[in-house]
Design an enzyme around this catalytic site. Sequence first.
Site: not given
Length: 498
Positions: A42, A45, A165
């Site tokens: 997968l 971002d 984050r």
Amino acid sequence: MDREQKYRRLDQASSKEVRELTEKVKRSPWRQTYHIQPVTGLLNDPNGFSYYNGEYHLFYQWFPLGTYHGLKYWYHTKSKDLAYWEDDGIGIQPGDRYDSHGAYSGSGIVKDGRLFLMYTGNTRDGSWERQPYQCMAVMNPEGEIDKWRLPVIDHVPHGYTDHFRDPKVWKDEDKYRCVIGAQRTDNTGAAVVYESNDLRSWDFQGEIRTTLQDFGYMWECPDYFELEGQGVLLICPQGLTPRGDSCRNIYQSGYLTGKPLNRNTLEFEHGEFRELDRGFDFYAPQTMQDAKGRRIMVGWMGLPEVEYPTDSQGWAHCLTIPRELIVLNGKLMQRPVAELQKLRRDPLEIECVLSHEKKVFEGFEGTVYEMVCDFENIHGEAVGIEFRSGRGQKTVLRYDRRDRKVILDRSRSGEAVGSGYGSTRACRANGDHVKFHLFVDTSSVEIFINDGEEVFTSRIFPDPDSRGISFFAENGSVGLKAVKWDLARAVNHSEGIE
Ligand code: FRU
């Protein structure tokens, strides 16, 4: 899923497992040809997007061993021209004390001849409590990346939760600054700023002061930059409610423009929140400024918590094409970067008048192409195109002049995907002229409306023989000009996982 399985490192998998996964991915009919996609597993971002040592570097969030959000690595890709890309293996490997549960998103900045990569180290303790750290890794001109042993920001400031984050760093004349996505302890989203003189020691400055005080429960992946004298803040708020044609995805990705951020008070005077994309699959974009001074953005062509048809084929998601951002009257316009024109092959053109009809043209078909369609002097109710059509399948893009909308309909695009918020997306449009600029790849389409006023980014999963393109004018006539190019294969993938 059991946690041990989910947070496995690549070196904990057997070579048989990896080989079988790689083979499975190769059999997928939906592999892309000019979009960055994972060899296996997968992708999410884009990270560390930068220009260093004569090349563009673009990393992405990667879990190699499955199509769920497991232990995240940074995977490294690079390009000399933003058109042709090559895989360069693992960028940042997680699993140490301060990134034991993932090297989460972050950004890159060049200093003293090296590329500094600032990212969030995600950790969980024995009771599964999360503790995020902001960490640093540095790449030298040979492409070797070393992680620093200690984090550069080792705690969450008072007033915020462990959802803290995605540092995005930039350089002002006198200082480095970074913006970090945060959740306040009252469960609302925010973006905070830190300052540094050397990228090593960081001071908390406070929150960017916007008027969006109660706007979703978390802001992920913020990005701040200035363009043509305006301040631009990109944010990905989670937890907004859909309103009409807006915010019809699980999480949003949008921006504010206004006066440049006041560096002392962190006051940001801005206009309304606008979505960056009107399609089904766009999230967590990141920008960089290149050597020519352009502001370029790449996004993740996917969303969290949505199942995709390639999940069972061992891979999920890709990045968008790079887009240049331009600000016009407070609105961001997106244009495919000019370098992508290098991929064009075999142009085909048509020019005609369509009247109460749907028409096909010799040679206008395919699964991988770029196409620009200009509809002029629109009389009547609607005009548009059907593409990737064949045996009961089609993807429809129409400009409904009566309703003043452009609508993308993927209800019959092929294998179903994420229909939670319906299978159409729409945006406002006006006038008797509309321009559609499409980038179609094996399992996606990116559509730029009227030179980037709006963009629809979407995955579609048609059969390989759904190749048809037709043009229509409903209850009236229109002047149509269209040009189409095949596009060259542009991503050179590594043969397997490295
Ligand atoms: C956004 C995001 C980021 C995080 C990363 C983890 O999609 O949730 O906030 O850093 O993905 O992969």
